[in-house]
Write a protein that holds these residues in place. Structure first.
Motif, PDB file in Angstrom:
ATOM      1  N   THR A 129      23.366 108.150  41.219  1.00 35.77           N
ATOM      2  CA  THR A 129      23.129 109.573  41.036  1.00 35.77           C
ATOM      3  C   THR A 129      21.635 109.859  40.945  1.00 35.77           C
ATOM      4  O   THR A 129      20.820 108.943  40.805  1.00 35.77           O
ATOM      5  N   SER A 130      21.288 111.136  41.001  1.00 34.94           N
ATOM      6  CA  SER A 130      19.876 111.521  40.903  1.00 34.94           C
ATOM      7  C   SER A 130      19.295 111.139  39.540  1.00 34.94           C
ATOM      8  O   SER A 130      18.105 110.838  39.421  1.00 34.94           O
ATOM      9  N   GLN A 131      20.132 111.137  38.512  1.00 36.18           N
ATOM     10  CA  GLN A 131      19.658 110.761  37.181  1.00 36.18           C
ATOM     11  C   GLN A 131      19.411 109.260  37.069  1.00 36.18           C
ATOM     12  O   GLN A 131      18.632 108.808  36.233  1.00 36.18           O
ATOM     13  N   GLN A 132      20.077 108.484  37.921  1.00 32.65           N
ATOM     14  CA  GLN A 132      19.916 107.031  37.885  1.00 32.65           C
ATOM     15  C   GLN A 132      18.799 106.547  38.800  1.00 32.65           C
ATOM     16  O   GLN A 132      18.335 105.416  38.664  1.00 32.65           O
ATOM     17  N   LEU A 133      18.358 107.385  39.728  1.00 25.97           N
ATOM     18  CA  LEU A 133      17.274 107.003  40.628  1.00 25.97           C
ATOM     19  C   LEU A 133      15.971 106.889  39.848  1.00 25.97           C
ATOM     20  O   LEU A 133      15.685 107.704  38.968  1.00 25.97           O
ATOM     21  N   THR A 134      15.184 105.868  40.179  1.00 24.35           N
ATOM     22  CA  THR A 134      13.876 105.692  39.554  1.00 24.35           C
ATOM     23  C   THR A 134      12.840 105.446  40.638  1.00 24.35           C
ATOM     24  O   THR A 134      13.174 105.044  41.754  1.00 24.35           O
ATOM     25  N   THR A 172      10.381 108.329  44.983  1.00 27.94           N
ATOM     26  CA  THR A 172       9.483 108.873  43.966  1.00 27.94           C
ATOM     27  C   THR A 172      10.237 109.931  43.173  1.00 27.94           C
ATOM     28  O   THR A 172      10.723 110.908  43.741  1.00 27.94           O
ATOM     29  N   VAL A 173      10.357 109.700  41.882  1.00 28.01           N
ATOM     30  CA  VAL A 173      11.081 110.627  41.004  1.00 28.01           C
ATOM     31  C   VAL A 173      10.091 111.286  40.055  1.00 28.01           C
ATOM     32  O   VAL A 173       9.349 110.604  39.335  1.00 28.01           O
ATOM     33  N   ASP A 174      10.065 112.609  40.079  1.00 28.57           N
ATOM     34  CA  ASP A 174       9.197 113.367  39.175  1.00 28.57           C
ATOM     35  C   ASP A 174      10.091 114.222  38.281  1.00 28.57           C
ATOM     36  O   ASP A 174      10.569 115.279  38.694  1.00 28.57           O
ATOM     37  N   ARG A 175      10.356 113.734  37.087  1.00 31.40           N
ATOM     38  CA  ARG A 175      11.252 114.452  36.177  1.00 31.40           C
ATOM     39  C   ARG A 175      10.643 115.775  35.711  1.00 31.40           C
ATOM     40  O   ARG A 175      11.366 116.731  35.433  1.00 31.40           O
ATOM     41  N   ALA A 176       9.324 115.840  35.643  1.00 26.58           N
ATOM     42  CA  ALA A 176       8.673 117.065  35.180  1.00 26.58           C
ATOM     43  C   ALA A 176       8.954 118.235  36.119  1.00 26.58           C
ATOM     44  O   ALA A 176       9.227 119.352  35.683  1.00 26.58           O
ATOM     45  N   SER A 177       8.893 117.958  37.420  1.00 18.55           N
ATOM     46  CA  SER A 177       9.157 119.018  38.401  1.00 18.55           C
ATOM     47  C   SER A 177      10.581 118.953  38.939  1.00 18.55           C
ATOM     48  O   SER A 177      10.960 119.727  39.814  1.00 18.55           O
ATOM     49  N   ASN A 178      11.349 117.985  38.418  1.00 16.89           N
ATOM     50  CA  ASN A 178      12.734 117.821  38.838  1.00 16.89           C
ATOM     51  C   ASN A 178      12.839 117.625  40.346  1.00 16.89           C
ATOM     52  O   ASN A 178      13.675 118.255  41.013  1.00 16.89           O
ATOM     53  N   SER A 179      11.957 116.780  40.880  1.00 18.54           N
ATOM     54  CA  SER A 179      11.956 116.538  42.325  1.00 18.54           C
ATOM     55  C   SER A 179      12.099 115.042  42.625  1.00 18.54           C
ATOM     56  O   SER A 179      11.663 114.198  41.851  1.00 18.54           O
TER      57      SER A 179
END
Length: 204
Positions: A134-139, A154-161
């Motif tokens: 899932t998107s939450q499991q991607l790093t 590339t996962v940017d949790r701050a911008s949710n991208s």
């Protein structure tokens, strides 16, 4: 290479199903739950409904939506349609028709020719990674695809991208009974793709 060929085909079947997954998500119709453990429990995401259809079944509805016709056409040209019901699970980064349209027309036309079937299989399998992620499991980092080469996530949790190479994930977490689909806005090209077809270098 021979051993990965069958795996590549299995991976590709997921791609086709992906489009249908999007269609299913767009319809937002409740899906009856059935006892299935194909997709392991994961951290809750905005998409809470677990699809009971496999990627092959979802592919049928995808074609009617119009957003993944090129992807479906590519899977058929690669001879992977019958592989869509494989158990998986797989995670597929599915390019839209608009993403395929961004490729030079000559490149797309060449890929769909029977003579370039192996290259088409290579391209499609580069969009698939093992496991239902899932998107939450991607790093952030490199993840090996079924094709054999890694993609850079590339996962940017701050911008949710989330980006895969330079492609943006525009719709994450579309579930199927045998995998998860994340829609991307660009076609991913393997690093060693033939020069005659690879007119857009793969980002490294």
């Amino acid at each position: 290479m021979k051993a990965s060929k069958g795996i590549l085909r299995k991976a590709l079947f997921n791609i086709i199903g992906i489009g249908s997954l999007v269609a299913l998500s767009a319809c937002t119709q409740p899906v009856a739950e059935v006892p299935t453990a194909t997709v392991p429990p994961v951290t809750p995401t905005p998409t809470a409904t677990i699809a009971t259809q496999n990627l092959a079944e979802l592919a049928k509805s995808a074609a009617s939506q119009g957003q993944f016709k090129t992807l479906i056409q590519a899977v058929q040209a690669a001879g992977l349609t019958e592989k869509l019901a494989a158990p998986g699970p797989y995670t597929v980064f599915a390019p839209t028709d608009a993403a395929f349209s961004a490729l030079p027309k000559a490149t797309l036309d060449q890929l769909l020719q029977p003579a370039n079937k192996q290259q088409l299989v290579k391209l499609l399998s580069y969009h698939v990674i093992p496991g239902g992620i899932t998107s939450q499991q991607l790093t952030s980092g490199e993840v090996k695809t079924i094709e054999g080469s890694p993609v850079k996530i590339t996962v940017d949790r701050a911008s949710n991208s989330i980006t895969v190479n330079n492609a943006k994930v525009t719709q994450p977490d579309i579930p199927a009974s045998n995998g998860i689909v994340h829609v991307v806005d660009q076609v991913l090209l393997p690093p060693n793709f033939p020069a005659s077809l690879n007119t857009t270098p793969t980002p490294r």
